[in-house]
Design a protein around this motif. Structure first.
Motif, PDB file in Angstrom:
ATOM      1  N   ILE A  29       0.619  -1.372   0.314  1.00 47.23           N
ATOM      2  CA  ILE A  29       0.431   0.238   0.067  1.00 47.23           C
ATOM      3  C   ILE A  29       0.807   1.319  -0.524  1.00 47.23           C
ATOM      4  N   ARG A  30       1.254   1.171   0.510  1.00 47.10           N
ATOM      5  CA  ARG A  30       3.077   2.450   0.872  1.00 47.10           C
ATOM      6  C   ARG A  30       3.864   2.428   0.152  1.00 47.10           C
ATOM      7  N   LYS A  31       3.986   1.720  -0.966  1.00 48.68           N
ATOM      8  CA  LYS A  31       4.470   1.595  -2.397  1.00 48.68           C
ATOM      9  C   LYS A  31       4.025   2.088  -3.335  1.00 48.68           C
ATOM     10  N   PHE A  32       2.497   1.915  -3.432  1.00 50.56           N
ATOM     11  CA  PHE A  32       1.726   1.983  -4.334  1.00 50.56           C
ATOM     12  C   PHE A  32       1.871   3.811  -3.909  1.00 50.56           C
ATOM     13  N   ASP A  33       1.308   3.735  -3.084  1.00 49.24           N
ATOM     14  CA  ASP A  33       1.098   5.665  -2.390  1.00 49.24           C
ATOM     15  C   ASP A  33       2.482   6.342  -3.077  1.00 49.24           C
ATOM     16  N   GLU A  34       3.342   5.853  -2.721  1.00 50.47           N
ATOM     17  CA  GLU A  34       4.009   6.692  -3.114  1.00 50.47           C
ATOM     18  C   GLU A  34       4.866   6.634  -4.738  1.00 50.47           C
ATOM     19  N   ASN A  35       5.192   5.465  -5.514  1.00 51.51           N
ATOM     20  CA  ASN A  35       5.013   5.385  -6.626  1.00 51.51           C
ATOM     21  C   ASN A  35       3.980   6.381  -7.320  1.00 51.51           C
ATOM     22  N   LEU A  36       2.525   6.230  -6.645  1.00 54.68           N
ATOM     23  CA  LEU A  36       1.312   7.268  -7.605  1.00 54.68           C
ATOM     24  C   LEU A  36       2.049   8.792  -7.226  1.00 54.68           C
ATOM     25  N   ILE A  37       2.070   8.620  -6.273  1.00 54.15           N
ATOM     26  CA  ILE A  37       2.888  10.288  -6.156  1.00 54.15           C
ATOM     27  C   ILE A  37       3.940  10.377  -7.214  1.00 54.15           C
ATOM     28  N   ARG A  38       4.877   9.917  -7.422  1.00 51.44           N
ATOM     29  CA  ARG A  38       5.966  10.367  -8.094  1.00 51.44           C
ATOM     30  C   ARG A  38       5.312   9.650 -10.150  1.00 51.44           C
ATOM     31  N   LEU A  39       3.942   9.206  -9.721  1.00 46.95           N
ATOM     32  CA  LEU A  39       3.870   9.625 -11.323  1.00 46.95           C
ATOM     33  C   LEU A  39       3.002  10.699 -11.090  1.00 46.95           C
ATOM     34  N   MET A  40       2.115  11.833 -10.539  1.00 50.83           N
ATOM     35  CA  MET A  40       1.992  12.308 -10.386  1.00 50.83           C
ATOM     36  C   MET A  40       2.787  14.002 -10.687  1.00 50.83           C
ATOM     37  N   HIS A  41       4.057  13.553  -9.942  1.00 49.25           N
ATOM     38  CA  HIS A  41       5.051  14.557 -10.359  1.00 49.25           C
ATOM     39  C   HIS A  41       5.466  14.626 -12.075  1.00 49.25           C
ATOM     40  N   GLU A  42       5.464  13.508 -12.182  1.00 53.53           N
ATOM     41  CA  GLU A  42       6.083  13.088 -13.894  1.00 53.53           C
ATOM     42  C   GLU A  42       4.856  14.070 -14.463  1.00 53.53           C
ATOM     43  N   GLY A  43       3.802  14.132 -14.127  1.00 58.29           N
ATOM     44  CA  GLY A  43       2.347  14.918 -14.843  1.00 58.29           C
ATOM     45  C   GLY A  43       1.675  14.209 -15.807  1.00 58.29           C
ATOM     46  N   LYS A  44       1.536  12.702 -15.419  1.00 56.06           N
ATOM     47  CA  LYS A  44       1.127  11.334 -15.833  1.00 56.06           C
ATOM     48  C   LYS A  44      -0.308  11.467 -15.705  1.00 56.06           C
ATOM     49  N   VAL A  45      -0.633  11.774 -14.279  1.00 49.85           N
ATOM     50  CA  VAL A  45      -2.188  11.596 -13.307  1.00 49.85           C
ATOM     51  C   VAL A  45      -2.882  12.798 -13.393  1.00 49.85           C
ATOM     52  N   SER A  46      -3.512  13.393 -14.370  1.00 49.27           N
ATOM     53  CA  SER A  46      -4.479  14.800 -14.874  1.00 49.27           C
ATOM     54  C   SER A  46      -5.254  14.674 -13.544  1.00 49.27           C
ATOM     55  N   GLY A  47      -5.686  13.331 -12.185  1.00 49.42           N
ATOM     56  CA  GLY A  47      -6.953  14.672 -11.200  1.00 49.42           C
ATOM     57  C   GLY A  47      -5.758  14.165 -10.086  1.00 49.42           C
ATOM     58  N   PHE A  48      -6.382  14.323  -8.892  1.00 49.96           N
ATOM     59  CA  PHE A  48      -6.109  14.781  -7.589  1.00 49.96           C
ATOM     60  C   PHE A  48      -5.772  13.418  -7.145  1.00 49.96           C
ATOM     61  N   TYR A  49      -4.759  13.494  -5.331  1.00 50.34           N
ATOM     62  CA  TYR A  49      -4.512  12.490  -4.934  1.00 50.34           C
ATOM     63  C   TYR A  49      -4.861  12.271  -3.628  1.00 50.34           C
ATOM     64  N   HIS A  50      -5.485  11.953  -2.486  1.00 51.20           N
ATOM     65  CA  HIS A  50      -5.185  12.460  -0.968  1.00 51.20           C
ATOM     66  C   HIS A  50      -4.722  10.712  -0.432  1.00 51.20           C
ATOM     67  N   SER A  51      -3.139  11.535  -0.185  1.00 52.87           N
ATOM     68  CA  SER A  51      -2.450  10.179   0.428  1.00 52.87           C
ATOM     69  C   SER A  51      -2.827   9.232   2.047  1.00 52.87           C
ATOM     70  N   GLY A  52      -2.437   8.166   1.527  1.00 54.45           N
ATOM     71  CA  GLY A  52      -3.131   7.042   2.310  1.00 54.45           C
ATOM     72  C   GLY A  52      -1.777   6.839   3.497  1.00 54.45           C
ATOM     73  N   ILE A  53      -0.601   7.394   3.163  1.00 47.50           N
ATOM     74  CA  ILE A  53       0.379   7.276   3.574  1.00 47.50           C
ATOM     75  C   ILE A  53       0.439   6.897   5.889  1.00 47.50           C
ATOM     76  N   GLY A  54       1.221   6.273   6.178  1.00 48.36           N
ATOM     77  CA  GLY A  54       0.443   6.440   7.145  1.00 48.36           C
ATOM     78  C   GLY A  54       0.000   5.643   8.661  1.00 48.36           C
ATOM     79  N   SER A  55      -1.344   5.388   7.961  1.00 51.31           N
ATOM     80  CA  SER A  55      -2.179   4.579   7.495  1.00 51.31           C
ATOM     81  C   SER A  55      -2.889   3.453   7.574  1.00 51.31           C
ATOM     82  N   GLU A  56      -1.498   2.462   6.778  1.00 50.15           N
ATOM     83  CA  GLU A  56      -1.266   0.914   6.304  1.00 50.15           C
ATOM     84  C   GLU A  56      -2.534   0.126   7.292  1.00 50.15           C
ATOM     85  N   GLY A  57      -1.907   0.216   8.335  1.00 51.29           N
ATOM     86  CA  GLY A  57      -2.677  -0.207   8.967  1.00 51.29           C
ATOM     87  C   GLY A  57      -4.065  -0.519   9.941  1.00 51.29           C
ATOM     88  N   LEU A  58      -4.459   0.700   9.684  1.00 53.70           N
ATOM     89  CA  LEU A  58      -5.462   0.149   9.423  1.00 53.70           C
ATOM     90  C   LEU A  58      -6.914  -0.111   8.724  1.00 53.70           C
TER      91      LEU A  58
END
Length: 334
Positions: A29-58
């Motif tokens: 889950i965390r690595k999915f999140d981190e890589n999605l944020i990377r794709l956003m910074h690369e301009g490949k994601v047109s929308g927005f995202y609410h990161s879940g980093i920190g609450s994976e255990g829940l």
């Protein structure tokens, strides 16, 4: 009023395979999140995202080993955590954010979190915060009406908990004794307001459930094993026909409300404490090391395997085509 859930958990009660699965899913889950944020910074994601980093255990603790494909799930703002834990393929989620036909929406995702996977019981997220509460009552009522043992789990943040739909939902769930589990992901902040600035209750959000006669508790949401145990008890209660449960899970988000949020309204020492001392993945890894369940190279191998899985999922999503113009008319009846 709501009590803090505590239990003396013995690691021997879990197989090593299950414990490693919990770790793997949190890392995924965390690595999915981190890589999605990377794709956003690369301009490949047109929308927005609410990161879940920190609450994976829940999410991992409540879903993995507790929910089946046929159990219904409504995720929250940071819902990729829950969708991954429920088994939605990573390539499908990346496809939704990239807008390709690999996504669960087959190209209609438009780079935002709204998606669904009915084959795994993931019924999506309503467009208005809090509106999933009443939809969840509907799926729980249908399970009871059909005399199945399907359970409905609805996730929401402390912000959504301040909206009126929660109270109507709790009323009907209590009145009809529905097989529904409310999991409030209390990460302290609704956008930039602390939870106690927007709620009339002063000790626990779960106190509201007490007023509707619904079993409730507060739990450390960053303890994956506690989350697993408290949710298992709630699921078993629902399957026995004993009605709903309200779980307030305490956690904290490591990033702003959305990507791009400066997050300057949070005390930096508090944020540092949650990151360094209360991180669910780091603490669980240390627990397994200290109890000789795993050794360091086993974690390294898991990390490497997850890294490869992530790269393959991204490649599959990126290589998938964009939908043609006819896609927008599929499923349109009026």
């Amino acid at each position: 009023m709501a009590e803090v859930y505590q239990k003396d958990i013995q690691l021997d009660d879990y197989s090593k395979e299950d414990l490693v699965t919990f770790y793997r899913e949190m890392v995924k889950i965390r690595k999915f999140d981190e890589n999605l944020i990377r794709l956003m910074h690369e301009g490949k994601v047109s929308g927005f995202y609410h990161s879940g980093i920190g609450s994976e255990g829940l999410s991992v603790g409540s879903i993995v080993k507790n929910l089946r494909d046929e159990d219904y799930l409504y995720y929250n703002h940071r819902g990729c955590n829950q969708k991954i834990a429920k088994g939605v393929p990573l390539s499908k989620l990346y496809g939704d954010f990239l807008g390709t036909v690999e996504g669960t929406t087959r190209g209609l995702g438009a780079g935002i979190v709204h998606s669904a996977d009915t084959s795994r019981g993931v019924l999506g997220q309503a467009g208005t915060i809090g509106s999933q509460f009443n939809i969840a009552v509907g799926s729980a009522y249908s399970a009871k009406l059909q005399n199945t043992n399907r359970v409905t789990v609805v996730y929401f943040g402390d912000g959504a908990a301040s909206r009126e739909p929660l109270h109507g939902s709790l009323n009907w769930a209590g009145l009809y004794n529905l097989p529904i589990i409310y999991i409030c992901e209390n990460n302290e902040y609704a956008i930039s307001s602390r939870w106690d600035e927007t709620h009339s209750v002063r000790e626990h959000i779960a106190d509201w459930a007490w007023g509707y006669g619904i079993s409730n508790c507060v739990v450390d949401g960053n303890d994956v094993l506690l989350m697993n145990e408290v949710t298992k008890e709630a699921v078993d209660r629902a399957k026995r026909g004993e009605g709903p449960t309200f779980i307030e899970a305490k956690t904290f988000r490591h990033r702003g409300h959305f990507e791009g949020d400066t997050y300057d309204y949070v005390d930096q020492e508090e944020l540092k404490d949650w990151k360094e001392n209360r991180d669910p993945i780091k603490n669980f890894k240390n627990l397994l090391l200290e109890n000789n369940i795993c050794v360091e190279n086993e974690f390294t191998r898991v990390d490497e395997e997850v890294d490869q899985e992530i790269l393959e999922a991204i490649a599959k999503a990126e290589s998938s085509p964009m939908p043609d113009e006819k896609r927008i008319y599929e499923g349109l009846f009026a």
